[in-house]
Design a protein around this motif. Structure first.
Motif, short mmCIF file in Angstrom:
data_model
loop_
_atom_site.label_atom_id
_atom_site.label_comp_id
_atom_site.label_asym_id
_atom_site.label_seq_id
_atom_site.Cartn_x
_atom_site.Cartn_y
_atom_site.Cartn_z
N ASP A 132 0.78 -1.26 0.12
CA ASP A 132 0.03 -0.11 -0.14
C ASP A 132 0.77 1.30 0.02
O ASP A 132 0.29 2.43 -0.75
CB ASP A 132 -1.02 0.05 1.24
CG ASP A 132 -1.99 -1.09 1.00
OD1 ASP A 132 -2.43 -1.61 -0.07
OD2 ASP A 132 -2.35 -1.51 2.01
N TRP A 134 3.45 4.02 -1.11
CA TRP A 134 4.13 4.51 -2.42
C TRP A 134 5.42 4.32 -2.44
O TRP A 134 6.22 4.26 -1.35
CB TRP A 134 3.85 5.94 -2.69
CG TRP A 134 2.30 6.27 -3.04
CD1 TRP A 134 1.27 6.63 -2.38
CD2 TRP A 134 2.02 6.63 -4.33
NE1 TRP A 134 0.06 6.90 -3.14
CE2 TRP A 134 0.68 7.04 -4.50
CE3 TRP A 134 2.59 6.97 -5.75
CZ2 TRP A 134 0.05 7.30 -5.81
CZ3 TRP A 134 2.01 7.22 -6.91
CH2 TRP A 134 0.90 7.62 -6.73
N ARG A 153 4.42 1.05 -17.30
CA ARG A 153 3.88 0.62 -15.99
C ARG A 153 3.90 -0.82 -15.92
O ARG A 153 3.84 -1.34 -14.82
CB ARG A 153 2.18 0.64 -16.18
CG ARG A 153 1.59 0.20 -17.38
CD ARG A 153 0.29 0.49 -17.98
NE ARG A 153 -0.85 0.12 -16.89
CZ ARG A 153 -1.97 0.04 -17.32
NH1 ARG A 153 -2.50 0.56 -18.44
NH2 ARG A 153 -2.89 -0.56 -16.59
N ASP A 157 5.10 -2.83 -12.86
CA ASP A 157 4.57 -3.83 -12.11
C ASP A 157 5.19 -5.05 -11.67
O ASP A 157 4.86 -5.70 -10.84
CB ASP A 157 3.24 -4.04 -13.05
CG ASP A 157 2.17 -3.14 -13.22
OD1 ASP A 157 2.01 -2.10 -12.45
OD2 ASP A 157 1.33 -3.26 -14.18
N ALA A 161 3.26 -4.73 -7.96
CA ALA A 161 1.87 -4.51 -8.61
C ALA A 161 0.90 -4.22 -7.29
O ALA A 161 -0.30 -3.83 -7.86
CB ALA A 161 1.35 -5.75 -8.94
N ASP A 162 1.11 -4.44 -6.06
CA ASP A 162 -0.19 -4.24 -4.96
C ASP A 162 0.36 -2.70 -4.27
O ASP A 162 -0.38 -2.66 -3.36
CB ASP A 162 -0.02 -5.22 -3.98
CG ASP A 162 1.41 -5.51 -3.31
OD1 ASP A 162 2.64 -4.96 -3.54
OD2 ASP A 162 1.67 -6.22 -2.27
N PRO A 164 1.54 1.23 -5.27
CA PRO A 164 1.70 2.39 -6.45
C PRO A 164 3.09 2.99 -6.42
O PRO A 164 3.84 2.91 -5.51
CB PRO A 164 0.90 3.61 -5.81
CG PRO A 164 0.84 3.48 -4.48
CD PRO A 164 0.45 2.12 -4.27
N ASN A 178 3.09 2.91 -12.08
CA ASN A 178 2.79 1.56 -12.59
C ASN A 178 1.10 1.66 -12.51
O ASN A 178 0.55 2.80 -12.48
CB ASN A 178 3.29 0.61 -11.41
CG ASN A 178 2.56 0.76 -10.13
OD1 ASN A 178 2.03 1.95 -9.82
ND2 ASN A 178 2.79 -0.43 -9.13
N SER A 179 0.54 0.34 -12.76
CA SER A 179 -0.93 0.40 -13.14
C SER A 179 -1.54 0.50 -11.66
O SER A 179 -2.54 1.28 -11.75
CB SER A 179 -1.30 -1.24 -13.27
OG SER A 179 -0.51 -1.58 -14.50
N ARG A 180 -1.01 0.50 -10.62
CA ARG A 180 -1.89 0.58 -9.20
C ARG A 180 -1.79 2.28 -9.23
O ARG A 180 -2.95 2.88 -8.71
CB ARG A 180 -1.01 -0.03 -8.08
CG ARG A 180 -1.69 0.69 -6.74
CD ARG A 180 -3.11 -0.21 -6.82
NE ARG A 180 -3.63 0.28 -5.32
CZ ARG A 180 -4.95 0.60 -5.10
NH1 ARG A 180 -5.99 0.29 -6.11
NH2 ARG A 180 -5.47 0.82 -3.75
N GLU A 183 -4.53 3.42 -11.58
CA GLU A 183 -5.84 3.28 -10.91
C GLU A 183 -6.14 4.23 -9.75
O GLU A 183 -7.38 4.69 -9.96
CB GLU A 183 -5.82 1.81 -10.48
CG GLU A 183 -7.26 1.25 -9.75
CD GLU A 183 -7.08 0.04 -9.25
OE1 GLU A 183 -8.25 -0.31 -8.43
OE2 GLU A 183 -6.06 -0.59 -9.23
N LEU A 184 -5.42 4.64 -8.93
CA LEU A 184 -5.54 5.52 -7.94
C LEU A 184 -5.90 7.01 -8.34
O LEU A 184 -6.67 7.44 -7.96
CB LEU A 184 -4.49 5.53 -6.78
CG LEU A 184 -4.17 4.30 -6.09
CD1 LEU A 184 -2.87 4.44 -5.19
CD2 LEU A 184 -5.52 4.08 -5.09
#
Length: 565
Positions: A132, A134, A153, A157, A161-162, A164, A178-180, A183-184
């Motif tokens: 969680d 960063w 990204r 990842d 990956a879990d 940001p 990255n992907s996270r 998404e945020l």
């Protein structure tokens, strides 16, 4: 190194006198038997000077020392023939960013030389700090990575990956997330490019995680903010590093996360950061704040930390292919011949630039305009001239940053109006690969025309833009000076010998001229009435071979009369 070049300075004083040890200097000290480059046009060279409190009161030859300064109430430092000069003034760095980056992943050689190295560094950081939180890093440059491409990204990842991840490019104009993190921030294939920015996408339209220019700000609202105490502590630590490099004054040319750096700089001064500091706020961050202004008292340049003005970004970077040129970039490897030529990005609308100019006219502060490409430089000058110059409290109302490829007409205008150029020889020196790939050999050699600018009469300042350059110690003045004098890249590539400066010219651009352009009171010269902010070098920088300029080191740094190194 010959004995004539090496310094014999020990910093010793007569028995019974208080010595100028780090953190505590005598209030009355005479410095004798040195080789003093004063940067004072009235007396360029000296061998002795006297300091009372924070100021220099006398400069001359050791044998001419007045009797009033020769008695036992003055401590004495025998410089032993050492080269002494005014301390460096870094007129363009990002102090708050540089201070915080020290806590992040460095994506620069020698620690990171490939995307795989970066993935490993991210994976290691993730294992230490858990989910969680960063993961942040800085400094990547695709031309210095083994894969010769930007990370994406999907690369990030693989490292994590879990949580940001955000890695900012060396130029600070591009983030890779990255992907996270996407998404945020709510960024997906339907998100439009913001004005003055680009969300890079793959052939299918999916964001690659590379966010260019203003698009990098799309993730800022969801990124963590460091506490004030942490930021101030980081700045105090940075002050120690800068002092060890001979830097007695520094700037903050804006942050990229919406923070106003000035409160942090002012707090750092109170917490022990020794440098004099000037701050510029990013216009994009305050443009929409109703009634925003800069209080006149904060513009007072007699303060240890003061507000100098606002900064506008009119284009991007050469290495990021976003600097705004009048000639197109070379096609990317693998590009089709029918692809539309790329000239870079104009990142500031006329209306926004005009509002920034009007703000500076109204408040009497200085406008700092980032302009690398030919179009960006010409356009900035045209908008300022259309609005008319203004009184900025004794300093130039406009300063232009970087100035990679100025047109002949821009050079003439800047010389005639005395518009200073604050440039960074270190860029082409360490980012040669991307310059050659994007501009080709001849345009690279014409970039940063230092000799042409100086001979035309343009006020010229050298700075680092740290941390926005691909160098392991981005604030180091000596590598920058070497780049200006040798005009050779770290790889050995000839960057255009006709545009080289002499060592004396480069030092003046880093001291007297830098202090004058920003308006640092009492800095940049060893002269009566000036602050006793000077450095002692381990060898004579005016005598070493140009190829060894980056090997010069600081033996002692004095700031306002106190030895801090």
């Amino acid at each position: 190194m010959s004995a004539s070049v090496t310094s014999a300075f020990t910093g010793t004083v007569p028995a019974g006198a208080a010595g100028p040890t780090a953190g505590a200097a005598p209030s009355r000290t005479r410095f004798v038997n040195g080789r003093v480059l004063t940067e004072d046009p009235a007396r360029p060279e000296a061998s002795a000077f006297v300091v009372e409190g924070e100021r220099i009161v006398w400069v001359g030859a050791t044998e001419e020392l007045p009797e009033v300064y020769a008695d036992s109430t003055y401590a004495e430092v025998d410089l032993g023939g050492a080269r002494v000069m005014p301390g460096f003034v870094d007129a363009h760095m990002h102090a708050l960013m540089l201070a915080s980056y020290a806590k992040q992943i460095s994506a620069l050689p020698p620690a990171v030389t490939s995307i795989e190295d970066l993935v490993d560094a991210i994976r290691t950081r993730r294992a230490k700090q858990g989910p969680d939180r960063w993961i942040e890093g800085w400094g990547y440059d695709e031309s210095l990575l083994a894969e010769r491409r930007s990370p994406t990204r999907w690369d990030l990842d693989r490292g994590c990956a879990d949580a940001p991840v955000c890695i900012i490019r060396t130029c600070s104009h591009i983030r890779c997330v990255n992907s996270r993190a996407l998404e945020l921030a709510g960024i997906d294939r339907t998100t439009p490019d913001p004005p003055g920015g680009e969300i890079e996408r793959d052939v299918s339209g999916e964001p690659t995680g590379v966010l260019k220019e203003s698009a990098r700000d799309l993730v800022t609202p969801v990124m963590p903010k460091r506490s004030t105490a942490d930021a101030v502590a980081d700045l105090v630590d940075l002050g120690c590093l800068l002092a060890s490099q001979g830097i007695v004054a520094a700037t903050d040319l804006c942050t990229l996360n919406g923070q106003d750096a000035f409160p942090y700089l002012e707090a750092a001064v109170h917490a022990g950061m020794p440098q004099d500091l000037a701050s510029y706020v990013l216009w994009d961050d305050v443009n929409d704040i109703a009634g925003y202004t800069i209080a006149p008292e904060l513009l007072d340049r007699s303060r240890r930390a003061f507000m100098a003005g606002v900064k506008v970004l009119t284009d991007g970077s050469v290495s990021g292919r976003t600097a705004w040129f009048d000639e197109p970039y070379l096609p990317l490897a693998g590009a089709h011949s029918e692809d539309t030529p790329t000239y870079g990005i104009s990142t500031c609308s006329d209306a926004n630039l005009d509002r920034a100019i009007a703000f500076c006219q109204r408040t009497g502060c200085q406008l700092s305009a980032h302009a690398m490409g030919t179009h960006a430089i010409d356009h900035t000058l045209e908008r300022v001239l259309r609005a008319g110059l203004w009184d900025a409290g004794g300093v130039a109302p406009l300063r232009i940053e970087h100035v990679t490829a100025p047109s002949a007409s821009a050079i003439e205008t800047m010389a005639r109006l005395r518009v200073p150029v604050v440039t960074q020889p270190i860029f082409a020196y360490c980012e040669t690969g991307s310059y050659l790939a994007n501009l080709g050999k001849e345009r690279t050699r014409r970039s940063y025309p230092l000799r042409t600018l100086m001979d035309a009469g343009v006020p010229l300042v050298i700075s680092t833009d740290a941390p926005a350059t691909s160098w392991a110690t981005p604030s180091d003045p000596f590598t920058n000076i070497k780049a200006a004098v040798t005009r050779r890249a770290h790889s050995g590539f000839d960057l255009g010998q006709r545009e080289a400066l002499t060592v004396k010219e480069a030092l003046c651009c880093y001291t007297r001229e830098a202090a004058r352009v920003i308006g640092f009171e009492g800095l940049g010269q060893i002269a009566p009435g000036y602050k006793a902010s000077f450095i002692v070098l381990d060898r004579d920088i005016l005598a070493v071979p140009a190829s060894e300029l980056d090997q010069v080191r600081v033996q002692a740094t004095y700031i306002r009369g106190q030895r801090v190194v």
